[in-house]
Design an enzyme around this catalytic site. Structure first.
Site, short mmCIF file in Angstrom:
data_model
loop_
_atom_site.label_atom_id
_atom_site.label_comp_id
_atom_site.label_asym_id
_atom_site.label_seq_id
_atom_site.Cartn_x
_atom_site.Cartn_y
_atom_site.Cartn_z
N ASP A 1 0.87 -1.18 0.00
CA ASP A 1 0.00 0.00 0.00
C ASP A 1 0.91 1.22 0.00
OD1 ASP A 1 -1.58 2.18 0.63
OD2 ASP A 1 -2.86 1.06 2.01
N ASN B 1 7.55 3.24 -9.95
CA ASN B 1 6.60 3.84 -9.01
C ASN B 1 5.39 4.31 -9.82
OD1 ASN B 1 7.50 3.82 -6.25
ND2 ASN B 1 9.18 5.17 -6.86
N TYR C 1 -3.65 16.71 -7.60
CA TYR C 1 -2.93 15.82 -8.51
C TYR C 1 -1.73 16.51 -9.16
CZ TYR C 1 -2.23 12.45 -12.30
OH TYR C 1 -1.70 11.54 -13.17
N LYS D 1 2.33 15.79 -8.64
CA LYS D 1 3.24 15.31 -9.70
C LYS D 1 4.41 16.30 -9.88
CE LYS D 1 1.05 11.49 -10.76
NZ LYS D 1 1.60 10.17 -10.46
N VAL E 1 -4.03 8.34 -21.20
CA VAL E 1 -4.33 6.93 -21.45
C VAL E 1 -5.70 6.52 -20.89
CG1 VAL E 1 -3.37 4.60 -21.30
CG2 VAL E 1 -1.84 6.56 -21.07
N THR F 1 -7.79 4.80 -18.90
CA THR F 1 -7.83 3.98 -17.67
C THR F 1 -8.90 4.60 -16.78
OG1 THR F 1 -6.27 5.41 -16.51
CG2 THR F 1 -5.30 3.58 -17.74
#
Ligand code: NDP
Length: 245
Positions: free
Chosen positions: A66, A94, A167, A171, A200, A202
């Site tokens: 986790d 990662n 987010y 990053k 992508v 997902t």
């Protein structure tokens, strides 16, 4: 010379990009001797595809990890070390990551902290817990690598939009961490690189995205296999192009 890693660890390997990394690596010829496919709940419903893959490929080992829990990361490293014996770990990806609603007036401190914990502290803890294994490979073989799965939303130069506070900021921090790692690990022949997988399809990228997981991973594996020390401390996209910080 191509980077022919014999052992690889992937976080968040049960769905999305992580699962596709495992799929393509398991099918590759030659396939790495050890593929450590980690996920936070190995028995969970979202791990069915990965479990099937592991059942049909003896080099795929599912390990619990986790990314938001330092103890869980350390436990995973102990399990991987036991499997590897005297061998080091050639490659860490990662990949595990999360997003959260990101509009300026809606973003909460809790979301900022939760996303930072998984997307930044998690990868840092992974490098700390696996330090002896990755540097062992670097010292023995002359080359090993840490890939941090970043995003164009983490690039100050490429971001031409507001929002995405939890987010995008996480990053950006991850990118700074890649730079720091590139200095701290290179003495042991380990490089650190941030990668942008493209947009992508997902759960995270949504079905509006432009690339399939198959396309993105095929290209990223080509880039990863072409890595050398000149790429240390850079931010690359899935085509191998340098992304501005
Ligand atoms: P998905 O949402 O499809 O998958 C995310 C993966 O991360 C899942 O396996 C999930 O596991 C795992 N994960 C989340 N939190 C944790 C945790 N605490 N511990 C362990 N695993 C965790 O996302 P993608 O496959 O699209 O994203 C993979 C990486 O690529 C991320 O870092 C993302 O930021 C990056 N990326 C993706 C882009 C895209 O367009 N898709 C674009 C740019 C970057 P679980 O099932 O347990 O939740």
């Amino acid at each position: 010379m191509a980077f022919q890693f014999k052992s690889v660890l992937i976080t968040g390997a049960n769905r999305g990009l992580g699962l596709e990394f495992v799929k393509q690596l398991a099918k590759a010829s030659p396939s790495p001797k050890y593929i450590f496919a980690t996920c936070r709940s190995p028995e969970g419903d979202t791990v069915k595809n990965l479990r099937e893959l592991a059942a049909s490929h003896s080099n795929v080992t599912i390990i619990k990890l986790d990314a938001s829990d330092k103890q869980s990361i350390e436990n995973s490293a102990a399990a991987v070390k036991e499997k590897l014996g005297d061998e080091g770990l050639d490659l860490i990806i990662n990949n595990a990551g999360i997003g959260a609603p990101g509009k300026l007036l809606q973003v909460t401190n809790e979301d900022m902290i939760r996303v930072y914990q998984t997307n930044v502290i998690g990868p840092l803890n992974v490098v700390q817990a696996y330090h002896s294994l990755i540097t062992k490979a670097g010292k023995k073989k002359g080359f090993a690598a840490v890939i941090n799965m970043s995003s164009w939303l983490g690039s100050c130069e490429q971001t031409s939009t507001g929002g995405f506070y939890p987010y995008g900021v996480s990053k950006g921090a991850m990118n700074r961490m890649t730079r720091a790692l590139s200095y701290d690990l290179i003495g042991d022949n380990v490089i650190a690189v941030s990668m942008n997988p493209g947009w992508v399809k997902t759960d995270l990228g949504s079905q509006n995205a432009t690339l399939t997981t198959e396309e993105s991973i095929k290209k990223m594996l080509k880039v990863i296999r072409s890595l050398d020390k000149n790429k240390n401390g850079t931010f690359c996209d899935y085509n191998g192009q340098i992304v501005p910080w």
